[in-house]
Design a protein around this motif. Structure first.
Motif, PDB file in Angstrom:
ATOM      1  N   SER A  96       0.803  -1.220   0.000  1.00  0.00           N
ATOM      2  CA  SER A  96       0.000   0.000   0.000  1.00  0.00           C
ATOM      3  C   SER A  96       0.837   1.271   0.000  1.00  0.00           C
ATOM      4  O   SER A  96       0.310   2.371  -0.085  1.00  0.00           O
ATOM      5  N   ASP A  97       2.167   1.135   0.098  1.00  0.00           N
ATOM      6  CA  ASP A  97       3.004   2.334   0.196  1.00  0.00           C
ATOM      7  C   ASP A  97       3.536   2.780  -1.155  1.00  0.00           C
ATOM      8  O   ASP A  97       4.421   3.626  -1.231  1.00  0.00           O
ATOM      9  N   LEU A  98       2.985   2.188  -2.242  1.00  0.00           N
ATOM     10  CA  LEU A  98       3.323   2.537  -3.620  1.00  0.00           C
ATOM     11  C   LEU A  98       4.762   2.203  -3.999  1.00  0.00           C
ATOM     12  O   LEU A  98       5.290   2.738  -4.971  1.00  0.00           O
ATOM     13  N   GLN A  99       5.385   1.317  -3.225  1.00  0.00           N
ATOM     14  CA  GLN A  99       6.702   0.823  -3.657  1.00  0.00           C
ATOM     15  C   GLN A  99       6.539  -0.110  -4.850  1.00  0.00           C
ATOM     16  O   GLN A  99       7.470  -0.289  -5.632  1.00  0.00           O
ATOM     17  N   ASP A 100       5.372  -0.724  -4.936  1.00  0.00           N
ATOM     18  CA  ASP A 100       5.046  -1.566  -6.090  1.00  0.00           C
ATOM     19  C   ASP A 100       4.109  -0.759  -6.991  1.00  0.00           C
ATOM     20  O   ASP A 100       2.944  -0.585  -6.667  1.00  0.00           O
ATOM     21  N   PRO A 101       4.602  -0.227  -8.120  1.00  0.00           N
ATOM     22  CA  PRO A 101       3.745   0.626  -8.956  1.00  0.00           C
ATOM     23  C   PRO A 101       2.562  -0.167  -9.532  1.00  0.00           C
ATOM     24  O   PRO A 101       2.767  -1.132 -10.261  1.00  0.00           O
ATOM     25  N   PRO A 102       1.324   0.253  -9.228  1.00  0.00           N
ATOM     26  CA  PRO A 102       0.146  -0.466  -9.733  1.00  0.00           C
ATOM     27  C   PRO A 102       0.099  -0.473 -11.262  1.00  0.00           C
ATOM     28  O   PRO A 102      -0.451  -1.378 -11.864  1.00  0.00           O
ATOM     29  N   GLU A 103       0.734   0.554 -11.883  1.00  0.00           N
ATOM     30  CA  GLU A 103       0.697   0.685 -13.342  1.00  0.00           C
ATOM     31  C   GLU A 103       1.357  -0.489 -14.064  1.00  0.00           C
ATOM     32  O   GLU A 103       1.208  -0.648 -15.273  1.00  0.00           O
ATOM     33  N   GLU A 125      16.178  -3.128  -8.575  1.00  0.00           N
ATOM     34  CA  GLU A 125      16.850  -2.075  -7.832  1.00  0.00           C
ATOM     35  C   GLU A 125      15.971  -1.687  -6.647  1.00  0.00           C
ATOM     36  O   GLU A 125      14.758  -1.674  -6.753  1.00  0.00           O
ATOM     37  N   ARG A 126      16.586  -1.394  -5.519  1.00  0.00           N
ATOM     38  CA  ARG A 126      15.827  -0.894  -4.381  1.00  0.00           C
ATOM     39  C   ARG A 126      16.248   0.546  -4.142  1.00  0.00           C
ATOM     40  O   ARG A 126      17.281   0.808  -3.551  1.00  0.00           O
ATOM     41  N   LYS A 127      15.447   1.470  -4.649  1.00  0.00           N
ATOM     42  CA  LYS A 127      15.798   2.885  -4.533  1.00  0.00           C
ATOM     43  C   LYS A 127      15.853   3.316  -3.074  1.00  0.00           C
ATOM     44  O   LYS A 127      14.933   3.074  -2.321  1.00  0.00           O
ATOM     45  N   PHE A 132      21.492  -1.576   5.297  1.00  0.00           N
ATOM     46  CA  PHE A 132      21.085  -2.648   6.209  1.00  0.00           C
ATOM     47  C   PHE A 132      19.945  -3.464   5.615  1.00  0.00           C
ATOM     48  O   PHE A 132      19.983  -4.692   5.571  1.00  0.00           O
ATOM     49  N   LYS A 133      18.930  -2.753   5.105  1.00  0.00           N
ATOM     50  CA  LYS A 133      17.768  -3.420   4.500  1.00  0.00           C
ATOM     51  C   LYS A 133      18.192  -4.231   3.275  1.00  0.00           C
ATOM     52  O   LYS A 133      17.774  -5.372   3.089  1.00  0.00           O
ATOM     53  N   LYS A 134      19.037  -3.610   2.440  1.00  0.00           N
ATOM     54  CA  LYS A 134      19.485  -4.304   1.228  1.00  0.00           C
ATOM     55  C   LYS A 134      20.247  -5.576   1.576  1.00  0.00           C
ATOM     56  O   LYS A 134      20.025  -6.623   0.976  1.00  0.00           O
ATOM     57  N   LEU A 135      21.142  -5.466   2.557  1.00  0.00           N
ATOM     58  CA  LEU A 135      21.965  -6.614   2.942  1.00  0.00           C
ATOM     59  C   LEU A 135      21.123  -7.719   3.568  1.00  0.00           C
ATOM     60  O   LEU A 135      21.263  -8.895   3.216  1.00  0.00           O
ATOM     61  N   TYR A 194       8.670 -10.942 -13.423  1.00  0.00           N
ATOM     62  CA  TYR A 194       8.518  -9.714 -14.183  1.00  0.00           C
ATOM     63  C   TYR A 194       9.453  -8.698 -13.513  1.00  0.00           C
ATOM     64  O   TYR A 194       9.252  -8.356 -12.354  1.00  0.00           O
ATOM     65  N   TYR A 195      10.475  -8.252 -14.240  1.00  0.00           N
ATOM     66  CA  TYR A 195      11.492  -7.406 -13.622  1.00  0.00           C
ATOM     67  C   TYR A 195      11.023  -5.971 -13.501  1.00  0.00           C
ATOM     68  O   TYR A 195      10.411  -5.435 -14.419  1.00  0.00           O
ATOM     69  N   TYR A 196      11.290  -5.367 -12.339  1.00  0.00           N
ATOM     70  CA  TYR A 196      10.880  -3.976 -12.167  1.00  0.00           C
ATOM     71  C   TYR A 196      11.805  -3.261 -11.188  1.00  0.00           C
ATOM     72  O   TYR A 196      12.511  -3.891 -10.404  1.00  0.00           O
ATOM     73  N   ASN A 197      11.787  -1.937 -11.279  1.00  0.00           N
ATOM     74  CA  ASN A 197      12.527  -1.116 -10.326  1.00  0.00           C
ATOM     75  C   ASN A 197      11.598  -0.768  -9.179  1.00  0.00           C
ATOM     76  O   ASN A 197      10.559  -0.158  -9.385  1.00  0.00           O
TER      77      ASN A 197
END
Ligand code: UDP
Ligand code: MG
Length: 296
Positions: A96-103, A125-127, A132-135, A194-197
């Motif tokens: 719900s935090d729009l990290q996953d673009p609904p589009e 990619e994790r913008k 710490f989170k990435k690792l 399905y690859y996405y940023n």
């Protein structure tokens, strides 16, 4: 026309939820020729105004359904409630935090239509996420796949679209130690990435503290694998060999300490599995719903 339900768990997302709903309604328009889209928003015990916002939208748009929990049960349980209520030919899950673009959903649906049962969004990619989170995220998927017989696609969250077949299979799994991505992987249906940023969080903070993430990782490991027990037997075997070697030098005290530490660890590990079993034999409902709007 085929139907698509989009499930959105949310927990204290008042700063994101309106933007999310606007983008979801726009998506409904985009897909209107192809699919009849409904949204199942699941409030995981929010204490802020997010439910109020969703309620307002639900009053105006029948396609927005709302399920509210009595308290916080956790993201995967919230998604489970959405899956239980879904009746669509297809079902998508999105944060719900729009990290996953609904589009991206139309393109994911097109991929699904090529003949898959699951199209899962895989992060390139994790913008602006912390190192710490990435690792920890990187480590988590590798460890879980090392320990588990069921291989989970790495760098994949809940963001995905699936057929009703997968939904029904997952709904039939009633276990409490619920790691949804693992259960979906376990189902074995034909899947493709399905690859996405991954976008930045729209607003607010992550709802996962380091402790909560650690617990999720443990849930994942314990729900998917018994290999940790093999590890314990392995260590026990090694220890017996060591004890033969140590007998030459007679380091009695260190051997005793080492053995008791190992026993305690083994008991703790067995205890965790037993805890899982006892939870399931209690057969409590997975969640408690407070109310349901625009749903039967
Ligand atoms: N979430 C939830 N219950 C929780 C924690 C999180 O429903 O106990 C929701 C949250 O509102 C968001 C999604 O799960 O829509 C992912 O959470 P978050 O963005 O905090 O996780 P991150 O992206 O930082 O891993
Ligand atoms: Mg997030």
């Amino acid at each position: 026309m085929k139907t698509l339900d989009i499930i959105v768990p949310f927990y204290n997302e008042e700063e994101c939820i309106e933007k999310l709903l606007t983008r979801l309604l726009a998506l409904k328009e985009v897909l209107s020729e192809t699919l009849d889209v409904n949204f199942i928003l699941v409030d995981d015990g929010s204490s802020d105004n997010s439910v109020l916002f969703v309620n307002n939208y639900a009053e105006k748009h029948k396609c927005i359904k709302l399920i509210t929990f009595t308290r916080n049960f956790g993201q995967d349980i919230a998604v489970t409630a959405g899956l239980d209520y879904s009746t669509g030919d297809y079902v998508a899950i999105i944060d719900s935090d729009l990290q996953d673009p609904p589009e991206l959903i139309p393109a994911m649906y097109e991929k699904l239509a090529e003949g898959y049962d699951i199209v899962y969004a895989k992060r390139i990619e994790r913008k602006s996420e912390t190192l710490f989170k990435k690792l920890t995220a990187y480590g988590f998927y590798r460890v879980i796949n090392l320990l588990s017989e069921i291989k989970m696609p790495p760098d994949t969250g809940n963001f995905r679209i699936m057929t009703a077949k997968v939904r029904k299979t997952v709904n039939a799994m009633k276990e409490h130690q619920r790691f949804l991505r693992g259960l979906i992987a376990w189902s074995g249906f034909k899947s493709v990435p399905y690859y996405y940023n991954r976008d930045e969080r729209e607003a607010g903070k992550t709802k996962y503290s380091a402790l909560k993430m650690f617990k999720l990782a443990l849930t994942g490991i314990f729900s998917l694998s018994y290999r940790l027990l093999d590890l314990v037997w392995g260590i026990a075997g090694l220890l017996i060999i060591l004890s033969f070697v140590a007998a030459i030098y007679n380091p009695v005290i260190s051997a005793i300490l080492f053995c008791s530490a190992l026993q305690i660890a083994a008991i703790g590990l067995v205890g965790m599995y037993i805890a899982g079993i006892s939870q399931d034999t209690k057969a409590r409902p997975l969640y408690v719903i407070d109310k349901v709007i625009n749903l039967n």
